[in-house]
Design a protein around this motif. Structure first.
Motif, PDB file in Angstrom:
ATOM      1  N   GLN A   1    -107.073  36.582 -75.891  1.00 41.82           N
ATOM      2  CA  GLN A   1    -108.395  36.720 -75.273  1.00 41.82           C
ATOM      3  C   GLN A   1    -108.456  37.835 -74.231  1.00 41.82           C
ATOM      4  O   GLN A   1    -109.545  38.229 -73.816  1.00 41.82           O
ATOM      5  CB  GLN A   1    -108.813  35.405 -74.596  1.00 41.82           C
ATOM      6  CG  GLN A   1    -108.931  34.216 -75.522  1.00 41.82           C
ATOM      7  CD  GLN A   1    -107.669  33.384 -75.542  1.00 41.82           C
ATOM      8  OE1 GLN A   1    -106.558  33.911 -75.544  1.00 41.82           O
ATOM      9  NE2 GLN A   1    -107.819  32.069 -75.561  1.00 41.82           N
ATOM     10  N   SER A   2    -107.309  38.339 -73.791  1.00 40.61           N
ATOM     11  CA  SER A   2    -107.295  39.309 -72.690  1.00 40.61           C
ATOM     12  C   SER A   2    -106.699  40.642 -73.111  1.00 40.61           C
ATOM     13  O   SER A   2    -105.717  40.695 -73.860  1.00 40.61           O
ATOM     14  CB  SER A   2    -106.499  38.752 -71.508  1.00 40.61           C
ATOM     15  OG  SER A   2    -106.395  39.708 -70.472  1.00 40.61           O
TER      16      SER A   2
ATOM     17  N   ARG B   1    -106.923  39.989 -65.721  1.00 41.21           N
ATOM     18  CA  ARG B   1    -107.852  40.638 -64.791  1.00 41.21           C
ATOM     19  C   ARG B   1    -109.218  40.882 -65.419  1.00 41.21           C
ATOM     20  O   ARG B   1    -110.254  40.760 -64.744  1.00 41.21           O
ATOM     21  CB  ARG B   1    -107.264  41.965 -64.314  1.00 41.21           C
ATOM     22  CG  ARG B   1    -107.965  42.541 -63.088  1.00 41.21           C
ATOM     23  CD  ARG B   1    -107.694  41.709 -61.853  1.00 41.21           C
ATOM     24  NE  ARG B   1    -106.298  41.784 -61.446  1.00 41.21           N
ATOM     25  CZ  ARG B   1    -105.715  40.956 -60.601  1.00 41.21           C
ATOM     26  NH1 ARG B   1    -106.403  39.960 -60.066  1.00 41.21           N
ATOM     27  NH2 ARG B   1    -104.443  41.099 -60.295  1.00 41.21           N
ATOM     28  N   ASP B   2    -109.257  41.224 -66.684  1.00 42.17           N
ATOM     29  CA  ASP B   2    -110.546  41.476 -67.330  1.00 42.17           C
ATOM     30  C   ASP B   2    -111.376  40.199 -67.400  1.00 42.17           C
ATOM     31  O   ASP B   2    -112.597  40.219 -67.184  1.00 42.17           O
ATOM     32  CB  ASP B   2    -110.372  42.095 -68.720  1.00 42.17           C
ATOM     33  CG  ASP B   2    -109.401  41.322 -69.618  1.00 42.17           C
ATOM     34  OD1 ASP B   2    -108.688  40.423 -69.128  1.00 42.17           O
ATOM     35  OD2 ASP B   2    -109.341  41.642 -70.825  1.00 42.17           O
TER      36      ASP B   2
ATOM     37  N   ARG C   1    -110.152  30.349 -65.969  1.00 44.92           N
ATOM     38  CA  ARG C   1    -109.609  30.833 -67.237  1.00 44.92           C
ATOM     39  C   ARG C   1    -108.619  31.969 -67.006  1.00 44.92           C
ATOM     40  O   ARG C   1    -107.523  31.982 -67.581  1.00 44.92           O
ATOM     41  CB  ARG C   1    -110.752  31.288 -68.157  1.00 44.92           C
ATOM     42  CG  ARG C   1    -110.256  31.792 -69.509  1.00 44.92           C
ATOM     43  CD  ARG C   1    -111.358  31.921 -70.523  1.00 44.92           C
ATOM     44  NE  ARG C   1    -112.300  32.987 -70.229  1.00 44.92           N
ATOM     45  CZ  ARG C   1    -112.733  33.883 -71.127  1.00 44.92           C
ATOM     46  NH1 ARG C   1    -112.274  33.838 -72.371  1.00 44.92           N
ATOM     47  NH2 ARG C   1    -113.626  34.797 -70.792  1.00 44.92           N
ATOM     48  N   ALA C   2    -108.969  32.909 -66.157  1.00 44.27           N
ATOM     49  CA  ALA C   2    -108.130  34.089 -65.937  1.00 44.27           C
ATOM     50  C   ALA C   2    -106.769  33.744 -65.347  1.00 44.27           C
ATOM     51  O   ALA C   2    -105.780  34.438 -65.584  1.00 44.27           O
ATOM     52  CB  ALA C   2    -108.850  35.068 -65.015  1.00 44.27           C
ATOM     53  N   LYS C   3    -106.709  32.656 -64.573  1.00 48.32           N
ATOM     54  CA  LYS C   3    -105.489  32.280 -63.879  1.00 48.32           C
ATOM     55  C   LYS C   3    -104.758  31.109 -64.537  1.00 48.32           C
ATOM     56  O   LYS C   3    -103.647  30.781 -64.126  1.00 48.32           O
ATOM     57  CB  LYS C   3    -105.819  31.872 -62.434  1.00 48.32           C
ATOM     58  CG  LYS C   3    -106.503  32.947 -61.598  1.00 48.32           C
ATOM     59  CD  LYS C   3    -105.524  33.912 -61.009  1.00 48.32           C
ATOM     60  CE  LYS C   3    -106.149  34.800 -59.958  1.00 48.32           C
ATOM     61  NZ  LYS C   3    -105.142  35.682 -59.308  1.00 48.32           N
ATOM     62  N   GLY C   4    -105.389  30.490 -65.548  1.00 46.78           N
ATOM     63  CA  GLY C   4    -104.911  29.197 -66.000  1.00 46.78           C
ATOM     64  C   GLY C   4    -104.209  29.134 -67.334  1.00 46.78           C
ATOM     65  O   GLY C   4    -103.823  28.045 -67.774  1.00 46.78           O
ATOM     66  N   PHE C   5    -104.005  30.273 -68.003  1.00 47.04           N
ATOM     67  CA  PHE C   5    -103.335  30.223 -69.304  1.00 47.04           C
ATOM     68  C   PHE C   5    -101.918  29.660 -69.173  1.00 47.04           C
ATOM     69  O   PHE C   5    -101.258  29.795 -68.137  1.00 47.04           O
ATOM     70  CB  PHE C   5    -103.257  31.627 -69.910  1.00 47.04           C
ATOM     71  CG  PHE C   5    -104.545  32.134 -70.490  1.00 47.04           C
ATOM     72  CD1 PHE C   5    -104.938  31.780 -71.776  1.00 47.04           C
ATOM     73  CD2 PHE C   5    -105.377  32.974 -69.756  1.00 47.04           C
ATOM     74  CE1 PHE C   5    -106.123  32.256 -72.323  1.00 47.04           C
ATOM     75  CE2 PHE C   5    -106.567  33.448 -70.283  1.00 47.04           C
ATOM     76  CZ  PHE C   5    -106.944  33.083 -71.570  1.00 47.04           C
TER      77      PHE C   5
END
Length: 255
Positions: free
Chosen positions: A101-102, A143-144, A154-158
Motif C-alpha cells: 500500500q505504500s 510517510r505517503d 495506518r501509516a504507523k501500524g503495519f
C-alpha cells in the motif's frame, strides 16, 4: 542489568538476563518477583524476541526541533501522542516488511521507555520509580500514507513497523545519550536525547494523565532529523550509547 526475551530450547518465549556475551534464564516475571540463574548459554546461540509484551505502545510525535523543521511542521504546545499496535513489534534481526500500500516507508530512530509499575497521574517525584528501563525502537512509518490519511494509525501500524530491542537496559541515564541510525553504511540520523522538546519526565506525567500505564508498556520518545526512505535490501542499524544496536534488514511484502 540487561533484560530480554528469547526462545528457549523448547521453542518457548523466556525472559533472560545478559552478562556480556552470555544469557541466563529468569524464573518468574522481571516486572514482579523473579529469580536469576547463571548466565551460561552463549547469546549468539539464541533467538532474541522483543524484550517485553506491552499492553500498548505510546509514541510521541514532533519531539525534536530539527525533525519538526525537516517535516515543515509546527512545534506542538503539548506532547503529540499516537498509538502503535503491539502486533507491529519486531525483534532485532527480523525483516521490516514494506507493504504494497505504500511507496515511501521511512525509518525513525528513537529511545524507548519501558514501564515497570502500574501508573496514573504521575508527579515529578513519582516518575523515576515507575521506569523499568530503556531500549531502542524504530518507529517505521509509511510517510505517503501518513500525509494522505491525516490520522496516523495506518501509516504507523503495519506489522513489523515497531522494531524493539535488543534488550532492556535498567541502568541507563537518558539525559544526554547519542542516538544514531545508519542505513547500510550511510549515517542518516544522529542527535542527543538532550535535544528533546518534552523531557521523559514531562512525557510520562502527561501520558499518565490520559491513560493508565501498565508494566511492560512502551513509550517511544520521538525521533531526530534525518528520516529517509527504505528500500528492499537495506539494513537499518540504530545505536544508542549505553544500550547497544537494533539491526533490521528490509524486504518487500510477498503478496
Amino acid at each position: 542489568m540487561r533484560i530480554t526475551r528469547f526462545l528457549s530450547d523448547e521453542n518457548k518465549p523466556q525472559f533472560g538476563w545478559i552478562d556480556e556475551d552470555r544469557i541466563g534464564f529468569i524464573q518468574g516475571n522481571p516486572f514482579g518477583e523473579y529469580r536469576r540463574f547463571e548466565a551460561k548459554q552463549k547469546l549468539s546461540e539464541v533467538k532474541l524476541l522483543p524484550p517485553c509484551e506491552p499492553s500498548k505502545i505510546i509514541a510521541v510525535g514532533r519531539n525534536y526541533l530539527d525533525h519538526i523543521q525537516e517535516m515543515q511542521s509546527e512545534v506542538p504546545e503539548y506532547p503529540l501522542l499516537f498509538l502503535k499496535p503491539p502486533s507491529a513489534l519486531l525483534s532485532t534481526g527480523e525483516e521490516i516488511i514494506i507493504p504494497p500500500q505504500s511507496q515511501r516507508v521511512e525509518h525513525e530512530a528513537e529511545l524507548a521507555v519501558i514501564i515497570g509499575k502500574k501508573a496514573r497521574w504521575l508527579t515529578l517525584d513519582d516518575v523515576k520509580s515507575v521506569i523499568f528501563g530503556y531500549t531502542i525502537a524504530n518507529d517505521v512509518t509509511a510517510r505517503d500514507l501518513q500525509t494522505r490519511d491525516g490520522q496516523w494509525a495506518r501509516a504507523k501500524g503495519f506489522d513489523t513497523f515497531c522494531p524493539l530491542g535488543p534488550w532492556i537496559e535498567t541502568d541507563f541515564d537518558p539525559a544526554d545519550a547519542i542516538i544514531s541510525c545508519h542505513v547500510n553504511t550511510a549515517m542518516r540520523q544522529m542527535a542527543s536525547t538532550r535535544d528533546m522538546i518534552f523531557s521523559i519526565d514531562r512525557l510520562l506525567m502527561f501520558i499518565s494523565s490520559v491513560m493508565t500505564l501498565m508494566p511492560g508498556d512502551v513509550i517511544l520518545t520521538g525521533t531526530p532529523a534525518g528520516v529517509s526512505m527504505l528500500e528492499p535490501g537495506d539494513v537499518v542499524t540504530i545505536n544508542i550509547d549505553g544500550i547497544g544496536n537494533l539491526v533490521n534488514p528490509v524486504a518487500s511484502a510477498k503478496v
